[in-house]
Enzyme design. Structure first.
Site, PDB file in Angstrom:
ATOM      1  CB  SER A  36      -2.638  29.213  -7.629  1.00 25.70           C
ATOM      2  OG  SER A  36      -2.802  30.080  -8.718  1.00 25.70           O
TER       3      SER A  36
ATOM      4  CG  ASP B 154      -4.661  25.616  -3.096  1.00 22.05           C
ATOM      5  OD1 ASP B 154      -5.686  25.317  -3.735  1.00 22.05           O
ATOM      6  OD2 ASP B 154      -4.031  26.670  -3.287  1.00 22.05           O
TER       7      ASP B 154
ATOM      8  CB  VAL C 167      -9.524  28.112   4.169  1.00 21.30           C
ATOM      9  CG1 VAL C 167      -8.111  27.890   3.676  1.00 21.30           C
ATOM     10  CG2 VAL C 167     -10.368  28.881   3.166  1.00 21.30           C
TER      11      VAL C 167
ATOM     12  CE1 TYR D  17     -11.694  39.162  -3.827  1.00 25.23           C
ATOM     13  CE2 TYR D  17     -11.410  41.486  -4.397  1.00 25.23           C
ATOM     14  CZ  TYR D  17     -10.867  40.239  -4.137  1.00 25.23           C
ATOM     15  OH  TYR D  17      -9.511  40.062  -4.188  1.00 25.23           O
TER      16      TYR D  17
ATOM     17  CE  LYS E 189      -9.846  39.169  -0.765  1.00 28.03           C
ATOM     18  NZ  LYS E 189      -8.887  38.173  -0.305  1.00 28.03           N
TER      19      LYS E 189
ATOM     20  CB  THR F 214      -1.955  35.728  -9.718  1.00 28.64           C
ATOM     21  OG1 THR F 214      -3.341  36.110  -9.775  1.00 28.64           O
ATOM     22  CG2 THR F 214      -1.220  36.653  -8.782  1.00 28.64           C
TER      23      THR F 214
HETATM   24  N1  NAD Z   1      -4.214  38.765  -8.121  1.00 27.74           N
HETATM   25  C1  NAD Z   1      -4.648  39.943  -7.738  1.00 27.74           C
HETATM   26  O1  NAD Z   1      -4.607  40.930  -8.496  1.00 27.74           O
HETATM   27  C2  NAD Z   1      -5.199  40.144  -6.343  1.00 27.74           C
HETATM   28  C3  NAD Z   1      -5.485  41.446  -5.942  1.00 27.74           C
HETATM   29  C4  NAD Z   1      -5.996  41.660  -4.663  1.00 27.74           C
HETATM   30  C5  NAD Z   1      -6.204  40.597  -3.819  1.00 27.74           C
HETATM   31  N2  NAD Z   1      -5.933  39.345  -4.241  1.00 27.74           N
HETATM   32  C6  NAD Z   1      -6.200  38.255  -3.293  1.00 27.74           C
HETATM   33  O2  NAD Z   1      -5.017  37.482  -3.146  1.00 27.74           O
HETATM   34  C7  NAD Z   1      -5.355  36.133  -2.845  1.00 27.74           C
HETATM   35  C8  NAD Z   1      -4.615  35.208  -3.802  1.00 27.74           C
HETATM   36  O3  NAD Z   1      -4.995  35.555  -5.112  1.00 27.74           O
HETATM   37  P1  NAD Z   1      -4.261  34.959  -6.393  1.00 27.74           P
HETATM   38  O4  NAD Z   1      -4.293  36.039  -7.413  1.00 27.74           O
HETATM   39  O5  NAD Z   1      -2.978  34.356  -5.996  1.00 27.74           O
HETATM   40  O6  NAD Z   1      -5.343  33.866  -6.820  1.00 27.74           O
HETATM   41  P2  NAD Z   1      -5.149  32.388  -7.403  1.00 27.74           P
HETATM   42  O7  NAD Z   1      -6.499  32.009  -7.950  1.00 27.74           O
HETATM   43  O8  NAD Z   1      -3.964  32.310  -8.290  1.00 27.74           O
HETATM   44  O9  NAD Z   1      -4.861  31.511  -6.083  1.00 27.74           O
HETATM   45  C9  NAD Z   1      -5.818  31.320  -5.094  1.00 27.74           C
HETATM   46  C10 NAD Z   1      -5.659  29.918  -4.525  1.00 27.74           C
HETATM   47  O10 NAD Z   1      -6.611  29.774  -3.460  1.00 27.74           O
HETATM   48  C11 NAD Z   1      -7.140  28.454  -3.523  1.00 27.74           C
HETATM   49  N3  NAD Z   1      -8.451  28.421  -2.877  1.00 27.74           N
HETATM   50  C12 NAD Z   1      -9.610  29.004  -3.275  1.00 27.74           C
HETATM   51  N4  NAD Z   1     -10.602  28.717  -2.424  1.00 27.74           N
HETATM   52  C13 NAD Z   1     -10.076  27.917  -1.457  1.00 27.74           C
HETATM   53  C14 NAD Z   1     -10.605  27.282  -0.294  1.00 27.74           C
HETATM   54  N5  NAD Z   1     -11.893  27.383   0.036  1.00 27.74           N
HETATM   55  N6  NAD Z   1      -9.765  26.547   0.475  1.00 27.74           N
HETATM   56  C15 NAD Z   1      -8.469  26.413   0.144  1.00 27.74           C
HETATM   57  N7  NAD Z   1      -7.906  26.982  -0.948  1.00 27.74           N
HETATM   58  C16 NAD Z   1      -8.701  27.716  -1.739  1.00 27.74           C
HETATM   59  C17 NAD Z   1      -7.221  28.151  -5.019  1.00 27.74           C
HETATM   60  O11 NAD Z   1      -7.300  26.750  -5.269  1.00 27.74           O
HETATM   61  C18 NAD Z   1      -5.936  28.792  -5.533  1.00 27.74           C
HETATM   62  O12 NAD Z   1      -4.867  27.861  -5.558  1.00 27.74           O
HETATM   63  C19 NAD Z   1      -6.884  36.049  -2.921  1.00 27.74           C
HETATM   64  O13 NAD Z   1      -7.402  36.158  -1.627  1.00 27.74           O
HETATM   65  C20 NAD Z   1      -7.262  37.265  -3.751  1.00 27.74           C
HETATM   66  O14 NAD Z   1      -8.557  37.741  -3.442  1.00 27.74           O
HETATM   67  C21 NAD Z   1      -5.429  39.079  -5.483  1.00 27.74           C
END
Ligand code: NAD
Length: 253
Positions: free
Chosen positions: A15, A36, A58, A159, A163, A194
């Site tokens: 994702s 994932d 993970v 969170y 991070k 996302t």
């Molecule tokens: N989207 C944003 O605005 C944003 C901003 C800052 C940081 N982030 C970070 O970026 C990363 C990705 O975010 P995203 O927006 O793509 O989120 P998302 O929810 O679209 O994707 C995250 C994916 O991680 C997988 N996941 C969750 N827990 C898991 C685990 N224990 N083991 C394996 N897989 C697992 C989920 O199934 C999902 O497919 C995250 O770490 C998030 O904190 C996102």
């Protein structure tokens, strides 16, 4: 290091930012190895990109080790890791529903911080015996933090702690792995469009976009993947966190 004919582990590749990274790896001739929890989406993307999928938590040592072994068996070696698996909650330390549940705090730290470290250590062990490339590199690791590591908002104690832990361990891990020719970098994204954000109404997305100095819109997942690729390709980038945020500094709420 480029992606051409390289196997790259991508956690959270089912994702959002991880999926965009998997697509970028495949487009550049590499083999995305998606780890994932989401089997349906992860499997579908891996099949479409001619890569591999492993249903993985993970945090679990045996899950991650099995996935790395499977990738090495299929491709001979792995050359990189992009840690994108992660999640967040919004809970005040003391709020209307009571005190912050310790289980919830632990869970966020486990998935985001301990999960990232778990993948790094097992992948590094697999990459340290790789042949070096012309730059002396055996592997590249890119982690995903958040601007919340620096300017966490109300409700983001867990969170932000998870991070900023990723930001804090980036340099010592880069130093640990330097003698093996493995680089370690972290990206701290601002607000990206996302599936994590997808459920939010369009007006909220536009309002959030207006908070960003320039460009005044949410980031695209492909822009994150673009930076991942640049980090892989630039051998001088090591031991540092890069904010990717259009100059946003988050307000308290
Ligand atoms: N989207 C944003 O605005 C944003 C901003 C800052 C940081 N982030 C970070 O970026 C990363 C990705 O975010 P995203 O927006 O793509 O989120 P998302 O929810 O679209 O994707 C995250 C994916 O991680 C997988 N996941 C969750 N827990 C898991 C685990 N224990 N083991 C394996 N897989 C697992 C989920 O199934 C999902 O497919 C995250 O770490 C998030 O904190 C996102």
């Amino acid at each position: 290091m480029n992606f051409d004919q390289k196997a790259i582990i991508i956690t959270g590749g089912g994702s959002g930012l991880g999926e965009a990274t998997a697509r970028t790896v495949a487009a550049a001739g590499g083999y995305p190895v998606i780890l994932d929890l989401n089997e349906e989406k992860g499997q579908a993307i891996a099949e479409e990109l001619n890569g591999l999928f492993f249903k993985t938590n993970v945090v679990k040592e045996e899950d991650v080790q099995l996935a790395i072994n499977g990738a090495v068996e299929k491709y001979g070696s792995i050359q990189g890791v992009v840690n994108c698996a992660g999640l967040g909650t919004s809970t005040r330390v003391v709020g209307r529903k009571g005190v912050f549940p310790l289980d919830e705090f632990n869970f966020i730290i486990q998935v985001n911080l301990v999960g990232t470290f778990n993948v790094i250590r097992l992948a590094a062990a697999a990459m340290m015996t790789n042949e070096t490339n012309d730059d002396g590199e055996r592997g590249v690791i890119v982690n995903t933090a958040s601007v919340a590591a620096f300017d966490g908002q109300i409700g983001q104690a867990a969170y932000s702690a998870s991070k900023s832990g990723i930001v804090g361990m980036t340099l010592p891990i880069a130093r640990d792995l330097a003698s093996y020719g493995i680089r370690v970098m972290t990206i701290a994204p601002g607000i990206f469009d996302t599936p994590l954000m997808g459920k939010a109404p369009q007006e909220l997305k536009e309002a959030l976009g207006k908070q960003i100095p320039f460009p005044q819109r949410l980031g695209e997942a492909t822009e994150f993947a673009h930076l991942v690729k640049a980090i892989f390709e630039n051998p001088m980038l090591n031991g540092e966190t890069i904010r990717l945020d259009g100059a946003i500094r988050m307000a308290p709420r």
